[in-house]
Structure formats: C-alpha cells, structure tokens
Design a protein around this motif. Structure first.
Motif, PDB file in Angstrom:
ATOM      1  N   LEU A 131      27.046  28.479  -6.252  1.00 31.14           N
ATOM      2  CA  LEU A 131      27.041  27.621  -7.432  1.00 31.14           C
ATOM      3  C   LEU A 131      25.620  27.466  -7.969  1.00 31.14           C
ATOM      4  N   TYR A 132      24.706  27.182  -7.075  1.00 29.33           N
ATOM      5  CA  TYR A 132      23.316  26.959  -7.482  1.00 29.33           C
ATOM      6  C   TYR A 132      22.712  28.227  -8.074  1.00 29.33           C
ATOM      7  N   ARG A 133      23.096  29.362  -7.535  1.00 27.15           N
ATOM      8  CA  ARG A 133      22.552  30.635  -8.020  1.00 27.15           C
ATOM      9  C   ARG A 133      23.007  30.960  -9.439  1.00 27.15           C
ATOM     10  N   ILE A 134      24.292  30.759  -9.729  1.00 21.99           N
ATOM     11  CA  ILE A 134      24.841  31.233 -11.001  1.00 21.99           C
ATOM     12  C   ILE A 134      24.793  30.189 -12.123  1.00 21.99           C
ATOM     13  N   LEU A 135      24.471  28.940 -11.787  1.00 22.48           N
ATOM     14  CA  LEU A 135      24.387  27.879 -12.800  1.00 22.48           C
ATOM     15  C   LEU A 135      22.967  27.820 -13.364  1.00 22.48           C
ATOM     16  N   LYS A 136      22.868  27.674 -14.686  1.00 26.36           N
ATOM     17  CA  LYS A 136      21.560  27.565 -15.320  1.00 26.36           C
ATOM     18  C   LYS A 136      20.878  26.242 -14.950  1.00 26.36           C
ATOM     19  N   PRO A 137      19.565  26.249 -14.820  1.00 29.82           N
ATOM     20  CA  PRO A 137      18.841  24.991 -14.548  1.00 29.82           C
ATOM     21  C   PRO A 137      19.123  23.954 -15.637  1.00 29.82           C
ATOM     22  N   GLY A 138      19.291  22.717 -15.210  1.00 26.79           N
ATOM     23  CA  GLY A 138      19.554  21.623 -16.131  1.00 26.79           C
ATOM     24  C   GLY A 138      21.001  21.470 -16.546  1.00 26.79           C
ATOM     25  N   HIS A 139      21.883  22.316 -15.980  1.00 21.46           N
ATOM     26  CA  HIS A 139      23.289  22.294 -16.386  1.00 21.46           C
ATOM     27  C   HIS A 139      24.190  21.802 -15.247  1.00 21.46           C
ATOM     28  N   GLN A 140      25.512  21.689 -15.532  1.00 19.41           N
ATOM     29  CA  GLN A 140      26.404  20.916 -14.671  1.00 19.41           C
ATOM     30  C   GLN A 140      27.485  21.733 -13.977  1.00 19.41           C
ATOM     31  N   PHE A 141      27.777  21.297 -12.763  1.00 22.06           N
ATOM     32  CA  PHE A 141      28.968  21.686 -12.020  1.00 22.06           C
ATOM     33  C   PHE A 141      29.854  20.456 -11.929  1.00 22.06           C
ATOM     34  N   ASN A 172      31.791  11.972   0.578  1.00 22.19           N
ATOM     35  CA  ASN A 172      30.476  11.855   1.177  1.00 22.19           C
ATOM     36  C   ASN A 172      29.964  13.196   1.678  1.00 22.19           C
ATOM     37  N   TYR A 173      30.835  13.963   2.344  1.00 21.67           N
ATOM     38  CA  TYR A 173      30.437  15.266   2.870  1.00 21.67           C
ATOM     39  C   TYR A 173      30.034  16.206   1.736  1.00 21.67           C
ATOM     40  N   ALA A 174      30.848  16.256   0.682  1.00 17.65           N
ATOM     41  CA  ALA A 174      30.588  17.167  -0.424  1.00 17.65           C
ATOM     42  C   ALA A 174      29.308  16.792  -1.169  1.00 17.65           C
ATOM     43  N   VAL A 175      29.084  15.493  -1.354  1.00 16.95           N
ATOM     44  CA  VAL A 175      27.872  15.036  -2.032  1.00 16.95           C
ATOM     45  C   VAL A 175      26.627  15.425  -1.242  1.00 16.95           C
ATOM     46  N   ILE A 185      23.336  14.440  -8.111  1.00 12.88           N
ATOM     47  CA  ILE A 185      24.684  13.919  -8.364  1.00 12.88           C
ATOM     48  C   ILE A 185      24.611  12.836  -9.429  1.00 12.88           C
ATOM     49  N   THR A 186      25.320  13.045 -10.534  1.00 12.64           N
ATOM     50  CA  THR A 186      25.293  12.079 -11.631  1.00 12.64           C
ATOM     51  C   THR A 186      26.559  11.229 -11.717  1.00 12.64           C
ATOM     52  N   LYS A 187      27.628  11.669 -11.032  1.00  5.60           N
ATOM     53  CA  LYS A 187      28.860  10.881 -11.031  1.00  5.60           C
ATOM     54  C   LYS A 187      29.687  11.261  -9.814  1.00  5.60           C
ATOM     55  N   LYS A 188      30.314  10.267  -9.188  1.00  2.00           N
ATOM     56  CA  LYS A 188      31.150  10.552  -8.025  1.00  2.00           C
ATOM     57  C   LYS A 188      32.207   9.459  -7.875  1.00  2.00           C
ATOM     58  N   MET A 189      33.428   9.876  -7.515  1.00  2.47           N
ATOM     59  CA  MET A 189      34.553   8.954  -7.351  1.00  2.47           C
ATOM     60  C   MET A 189      35.515   9.522  -6.310  1.00  2.47           C
ATOM     61  N   GLU A 190      36.255   8.632  -5.657  1.00  3.78           N
ATOM     62  CA  GLU A 190      37.238   9.062  -4.656  1.00  3.78           C
ATOM     63  C   GLU A 190      38.433   8.119  -4.694  1.00  3.78           C
ATOM     64  N   GLN A 191      39.636   8.666  -4.448  1.00  4.75           N
ATOM     65  CA  GLN A 191      40.842   7.853  -4.513  1.00  4.75           C
ATOM     66  C   GLN A 191      41.930   8.472  -3.638  1.00  4.75           C
ATOM     67  N   PHE A 192      42.874   7.621  -3.221  1.00  2.43           N
ATOM     68  CA  PHE A 192      44.019   8.060  -2.418  1.00  2.43           C
ATOM     69  C   PHE A 192      45.313   7.647  -3.135  1.00  2.43           C
ATOM     70  N   PRO A 193      45.629   8.304  -4.255  1.00  2.47           N
ATOM     71  CA  PRO A 193      46.841   7.946  -5.009  1.00  2.47           C
ATOM     72  C   PRO A 193      48.106   8.435  -4.305  1.00  2.47           C
ATOM     73  N   TYR A 194      49.220   7.842  -4.636  1.00  2.39           N
ATOM     74  CA  TYR A 194      50.480   8.277  -4.039  1.00  2.39           C
ATOM     75  C   TYR A 194      51.127   9.392  -4.862  1.00  2.39           C
ATOM     76  N   THR A 195      51.952  10.189  -4.197  1.00  2.00           N
ATOM     77  CA  THR A 195      52.895  11.088  -4.859  1.00  2.00           C
ATOM     78  C   THR A 195      54.288  10.624  -4.475  1.00  2.00           C
ATOM     79  N   ALA A 250      27.633  17.297 -10.738  1.00  2.00           N
ATOM     80  CA  ALA A 250      26.348  17.631 -10.139  1.00  2.00           C
ATOM     81  C   ALA A 250      25.522  18.440 -11.126  1.00  2.00           C
ATOM     82  N   ARG A 251      24.258  18.099 -11.253  1.00  2.00           N
ATOM     83  CA  ARG A 251      23.363  18.807 -12.186  1.00  2.00           C
ATOM     84  C   ARG A 251      22.301  19.579 -11.391  1.00  2.00           C
TER      85      ARG A 251
END
Length: 252
Positions: A131-141, A172-175, A185-195, A250-251
């Motif tokens: 991801l870091y290799r192919i993404l331009k500097p200053g841009h987002q994943f 937490n692990y991914a961040v 990291i500019t934004k992060k959220m986690e949830q356990f919704p039901y199906t 992530a930027r």
C-alpha cells in the motif's frame, strides 16, 4: 405446512446460485438484514473518488459495488483474488473504463511506485508495505475491514470451530501496523453490529457464500444444529449474530 416440510423448502431455496459478491437474493427481500453502522463506507469515500485522478479498488468482487460509484477517475483499476469473480468483474467494469487485475499475492501487486491518488478497500486483505509503495505521498488509503471476531457466535451456535486464525485482527492491530509503516491515521471507528436471519434458508445461503466462516459447512454436516436454529426462528421470528467491522482512513 409442517415444520419438516418448511425446513426442507428453505434448504431447497438456498440452492439458488451465488456469483460475484451479491447477496441481493436474501438481502433485498429482507430475509437477511444488518444493523446500520455508525459510518457509511460510500459516504466516506465518495468525495475522495470525485477528486482523484487515479483510483484502485482492492477486492472488487464481481464489480457490483464499484460499478455504482461512477463517474470514475481518469485512471481506475480494480483487483480481485477470487478466480470465479474475475471474469464477472471484467464483464461488468471494463466496458466502464476500469482495468480489472487478477492478483494472487498481496505482497506483490503489479503497479508502479506512487501510482494512485486513492486506494479503497472494502473487506479485502492487504499488505501494508505494498500500500505504501503504490500510494502517492500525501494521499489516502480508505478501508472497511471484517474483524477477527466476526460471527463467532454463529460458529458457536453450530458447534463449529471458532478459531479462524484471525482473532487478533481488530482496529487497534490494523492501526498500529499502518502507523509502523509510516501512515498517519486520520479517522478510525469500530463496531459490532448484528446480522438478522429471518429463515433458515437465508442463513444456509449466506454460509455457502462465505466458505471461510465454516470451512466444512454443508447441510448434512450441521443438520441437527440447523434444525434447532430453524425452530428458534419459527418461535422468535429471527435469529441474530454479531458482525465485527472497523474503518480506517490513513494518509501517506
């Protein structure tokens, strides 16, 4: 119709073909429904897509979702690792100007250094270094991921193996992994919704479409437990299990 005949009917209904990544047979009919999350993936990525000149969609499935996000940036690529999905995605996306690339190794993507303005990823694995290799500097994943505790209560209800090997996979692990690679990291959220599943056929259809959840799933293998779940649904109206989702921007 007696309970046995009703169960058999739903089992037969679950034989409907599944292709790409399209659950509309059970979701559009309301037979399977998920709790709304605190964020919306499309709302989070749409403005960034409109501003991008080059886009990569990782794990496009059959292209069903990406096709709805037109117009695309001038240079748009999509990857897919599941071989049966590749021709489906190509047939759907390439007439729209999207180049679909089959990938088999997250660690070696066939793209140039600093190629993309934006990389989006909905429920697909990835290599942080690539991801870091192919993404331009200053841009987002931007990614929405299925966490390692996804539907472990469903496995428990069927007495299936609960250890999927990904129990560690959470926000937490991914961040931390992204930050170690140099991302901010500019934004992060986690949830356990039901199906919720409103009939046993919808549940069987779903499990057949995601074989990684219970690798040995067949109706005969889990017949007794499926009958018990069917009876629970008939008594209560539905059965629900917990998903595990997290979201990151992530930027580089």
């Amino acid at each position: 119709m007696n309970e046995k005949d009703l169960f058999d009917l739903f089992v037969t209904e679950a034989e409907k073909p599944f292709s790409g990544w399209d659950f509309s047979y059970v979701s559009d009919t309301g037979r399977m429904a998920s709790e709304p999350m605190h964020w919306n993936y499309t709302s989070e990525i749409l403005a960034s897509i409109r501003k991008a000149d080059s886009l990569l969609d990782m794990g496009t499935g059959g292209g069903e979702y990406l096709s709805k996000l037109q117009p695309f940036p001038r240079s748009t690529f999509a990857t897919e690792a599941y071989e049966p999905n590749v021709p489906i995605a190509r047939n759907r996306l390439e007439p729209l100007g999207v180049k679909v690339v089959e990938v088999n190794d997250d660690n070696h993507l066939p793209f140039d250094n600093d190629q993309f303005d934006l990389i989006i990823n909905r429920h697909e694995s990835y290599s942080v270094s690539e991801l870091y290799r192919i993404l331009k500097p200053g841009h987002q994943f931007i990614t929405q991921q299925v966490g390692g505790k996804d539907h472990i209560d469903l496995n428990a209800a069927l007495d299936a193996n609960e250890d999927n090997g990904y129990s560690y996979w959470n926000l937490n692990y991914a961040v931390q992994e992204l930050e170690r690679a140099g991302f901010n990291i500019t934004k992060k959220m986690e949830q356990f919704p039901y199906t919720r599943f409103y009939d046993i056929g919808a549940l069987i259809y779903y499990l057949k479409a995601i074989p990684w959840q219970i690798s040995d799933f067949t109706v005969p293998n889990y017949f007794d437990k499926l009958v018990q779940i069917h009876q629970h649904i008939q008594d209560k109206g539905f059965i629900e299990f917990k998903e595990h989702r997290f979201f990151i921007i992530a930027r580089k």
